[in-house]
Design a protein around this motif. Structure first.
Motif, PDB file in Angstrom:
ATOM      1  N   ALA A 171     -40.216   5.802  17.658  1.00 48.80           N
ATOM      2  CA  ALA A 171     -40.547   5.454  19.041  1.00 48.80           C
ATOM      3  C   ALA A 171     -39.429   5.854  20.002  1.00 48.80           C
ATOM      4  CB  ALA A 171     -40.817   3.957  19.157  1.00 48.80           C
ATOM      5  N   GLU A 222     -40.261   5.488  23.805  1.00 50.80           N
ATOM      6  CA  GLU A 222     -40.492   4.747  25.037  1.00 50.80           C
ATOM      7  C   GLU A 222     -40.995   3.326  24.818  1.00 50.80           C
ATOM      8  OE1 GLU A 222     -43.169   7.059  27.355  1.00 50.80           O
ATOM      9  OE2 GLU A 222     -41.684   8.597  27.848  1.00 50.80           O
ATOM     10  N   CYS A 236     -35.654   2.569  24.521  1.00 49.39           N
ATOM     11  CA  CYS A 236     -37.028   2.187  24.200  1.00 49.39           C
ATOM     12  C   CYS A 236     -37.285   0.731  24.613  1.00 49.39           C
ATOM     13  CB  CYS A 236     -37.268   2.352  22.701  1.00 49.39           C
ATOM     14  SG  CYS A 236     -38.964   2.071  22.173  1.00 49.39           S
ATOM     15  N   ASP A 253     -45.047   4.196  20.989  1.00 46.88           N
ATOM     16  CA  ASP A 253     -45.433   5.257  21.925  1.00 46.88           C
ATOM     17  C   ASP A 253     -46.944   5.479  21.883  1.00 46.88           C
ATOM     18  OD1 ASP A 253     -42.797   5.480  22.703  1.00 46.88           O
ATOM     19  OD2 ASP A 253     -42.375   7.167  21.374  1.00 46.88           O
TER      20      ASP A 253
END
Length: 250
Positions: free
Chosen positions: A99, A101, A132, A196
């Motif tokens: 991931a 974001e 993140c 994401d």
């Protein structure tokens, strides 16, 4: 887990990570992840790899056979598993570790994550440190909906204890930048694990423990699709949830 079939096929034909990457037009780190972490490439890339090294693509990545059937139903459906127990915990760990974001988790307890993968909090810290956003929502042990779920699954008060245990597992993350922990008391129709544009949906079945219920793996294609339906449901529950900081340890 490493993909030993791919490793052996490459070695037998003299392919290096860099050489194969150049042949199929990907980054060498992608090839390294396919071999050492057991990642599955995109379907088109997988076929180019199989052709280059002279192997059957489904022998290298059996999951692609399942994914092929799933796509006949929906372009967003990557794979369908009859039971959550079929997925190794590495599937969840790999999902989160990729991931960039968003990481969203909506569960009642799901203590299997920490029990089977003790580095989970460390991975979440690492992703948060890289920018993140991490949102974790676990069940309120005092919620009537949680108690009802325990009765339906014939868990008795066990599920309430597991919700409290989940809180303790995540509690070390309180105060970590970009990590939010909340408690919810909603009726949980599905457990959601998002990284994401990928999402694992553990559908809940009345009277059946979550580990015996099916899981579908979604990848977001377009706005307003199946993926967004579940992402929006997460957001709706998140708005009703309360910060874990306000819940006393029991």
């Amino acid at each position: 887990m490493p993909n030993e079939r791919l490793r052996a096929a490459m070695a037998a034909r003299g392919w290096t990570h860099a050489g194969l990457a150049a042949r199929v037009d990907v980054d060498p780190k992608s090839v390294e992840r396919w071999v050492n972490l057991g990642r599955v490439p995109r379907r088109g890339t997988a076929f180019r790899v199989a052709e280059a090294i002279g192997e059957d693509v489904y022998a290298l990545w059996p999951a692609l056979r399942q994914a092929r059937a799933a796509r006949a139903v929906s372009p967003e459906l990557v794979g369908l598993f009859e039971q959550r127990a079929e997925l190794p915990v590495s599937a969840f760990a790999d999902l989160f570790s990729q991931a960039v974001e968003h990481i969203d988790v909506l569960v009642y307890a799901a203590v299997f994550l920490h029990e089977s993968y003790p580095r989970l909090n460390e991975v979440l810290r690492e992703r948060a440190a890289e920018g993140c956003s991490v949102r974790i929502a676990v069940g309120d042990a005092d919620s009537p909906n949680v108690r009802q779920r325990g009765e339906e699954e014939r868990f008795g008060h066990g599920i309430e204890g597991r919700c409290r245990l989940a809180m303790e597992h995540y509690r070390p993350l309180l105060g970590v930048d970009r990590v939010e922990l909340r408690i919810h008391g909603t009726t949980l129709y599905n457990s959601l694990y998002r990284a994401d544009d990928q999402l694992l949906v553990n559908a809940h079945v009345w009277g059946t423990n979550a580990y015996r219920a099916p899981v579908w793996h979604l990848r977001r294609c377009d706005k307003g699709g199946l993926f967004d339906t579940y992402a929006e449901s997460f957001d709706a529950v998140w708005r009703t949830a309360t910060p874990m900081e306000g819940h006393a340890e029991r």
